[in-house]
Design a protein around this motif. Structure first.
Motif, PDB file in Angstrom:
ATOM      1  N   GLN A  68      35.261   1.906  -7.207  1.00  0.00           N
ATOM      2  CA  GLN A  68      34.310   2.575  -6.309  1.00  0.00           C
ATOM      3  C   GLN A  68      32.897   2.174  -6.704  1.00  0.00           C
ATOM      4  OE1 GLN A  68      34.747   6.834  -5.670  1.00  0.00           O
ATOM      5  NE2 GLN A  68      32.541   7.051  -5.482  1.00  0.00           N
ATOM      6  N   VAL A  69      32.188   1.563  -5.786  1.00  0.00           N
ATOM      7  CA  VAL A  69      30.819   1.130  -6.044  1.00  0.00           C
ATOM      8  C   VAL A  69      29.913   2.363  -6.078  1.00  0.00           C
ATOM      9  CG1 VAL A  69      28.891  -0.254  -5.183  1.00  0.00           C
ATOM     10  CG2 VAL A  69      31.235  -1.098  -4.960  1.00  0.00           C
ATOM     11  N   PHE A  70      29.110   2.465  -7.122  1.00  0.00           N
ATOM     12  CA  PHE A  70      28.189   3.597  -7.260  1.00  0.00           C
ATOM     13  C   PHE A  70      26.931   3.325  -6.441  1.00  0.00           C
ATOM     14  CE2 PHE A  70      24.606   5.808  -9.083  1.00  0.00           C
ATOM     15  CZ  PHE A  70      25.105   7.082  -9.250  1.00  0.00           C
ATOM     16  N   ALA A  71      26.472   4.328  -5.723  1.00  0.00           N
ATOM     17  CA  ALA A  71      25.224   4.233  -4.962  1.00  0.00           C
ATOM     18  C   ALA A  71      24.660   5.637  -4.777  1.00  0.00           C
ATOM     19  CB  ALA A  71      25.471   3.595  -3.606  1.00  0.00           C
ATOM     20  N   PRO A  72      23.348   5.757  -4.708  1.00  0.00           N
ATOM     21  CA  PRO A  72      22.752   7.078  -4.439  1.00  0.00           C
ATOM     22  C   PRO A  72      23.269   7.641  -3.113  1.00  0.00           C
ATOM     23  CG  PRO A  72      21.067   5.492  -5.074  1.00  0.00           C
ATOM     24  CD  PRO A  72      22.340   4.717  -4.862  1.00  0.00           C
ATOM     25  N   LEU A  73      23.224   8.958  -2.994  1.00  0.00           N
ATOM     26  CA  LEU A  73      23.647   9.626  -1.766  1.00  0.00           C
ATOM     27  C   LEU A  73      22.638   9.361  -0.653  1.00  0.00           C
ATOM     28  CD1 LEU A  73      24.715  13.104  -3.182  1.00  0.00           C
ATOM     29  CD2 LEU A  73      26.222  11.269  -2.406  1.00  0.00           C
ATOM     30  N   THR A  74      23.129   8.973   0.499  1.00  0.00           N
ATOM     31  CA  THR A  74      22.251   8.789   1.647  1.00  0.00           C
ATOM     32  C   THR A  74      21.850  10.163   2.190  1.00  0.00           C
ATOM     33  OG1 THR A  74      24.084   8.790   3.215  1.00  0.00           O
ATOM     34  CG2 THR A  74      23.442   6.639   2.276  1.00  0.00           C
TER      35      THR A  74
END
Length: 156
Positions: A68-74
């Motif tokens: 799962q690629v980590f990214a900030p919440l949109t």
């Protein structure tokens, strides 16, 4: 409201912090870990959770999501998850940390959700705790989340 203000007055959130004398709790794949105070006990057979006294006082859980690629919440997901801006403590490429439940009384728990990039995916944690557990302790648990080192030892 006051606990949220206290969190904003503390130093900025940084990299994984492992407080001295605390125990590590690793997910079932040994990919991610967090730290809990020495007086907490392991919970469950997988040992990927720890409790203070029992699950009704405080429960910390660590998981990993390989791939799962980590990214900030949109903004969209913040709305879907109903995260109020004052409860979103960090939303950066290094960490997501927010309060998803606020206690209304002494026997009603607070809860935090937090995630960081892992070695090959995402590390996530969830902490549910009564107001009798100091906010500073809860915050340290959340900030301790990170990828587990390759070596073993010293964990619950």
């Amino acid at each position: 409201m006051v606990p949220a203000l206290i969190l904003f007055c503390l130093p900025p959130l940084g990299a994984q912090v492992m407080p001295a004398g605390w125990q590590t709790v690793k997910d079932s794949k040994n990919a991610c870990q967090l730290a809990v105070p020495a007086d907490w006990s392991p919970y469950g057979e997988s040992r990927s959770a720890a409790v203070l006294h029992d699950t009704s006082t405080a429960l910390a859980v660590v998981t990993s999501q390989p791939g799962q690629v980590f990214a900030p919440l949109t903004e969209f997901f913040q709305k879907v998850l109903n995260i109020r801006k004052e409860k979103l403590f960090e939303n950066t490429p290094k960490r997501i940390f927010y309060q998803d439940k606020t206690s209304a009384q002494a026997d009603d728990p607070n809860s935090y959700t937090f995630s960081v990039p892992g070695k090959a995916g995402t590390c996530s944690g969830h902490l549910t705790f009564l107001p009798s557990v100091p906010e500073e302790v809860a915050r340290k648990i959340a900030l301790s989340l990170g990828p587990a080192p390759e070596s073993r030892g010293g964990s619950l």
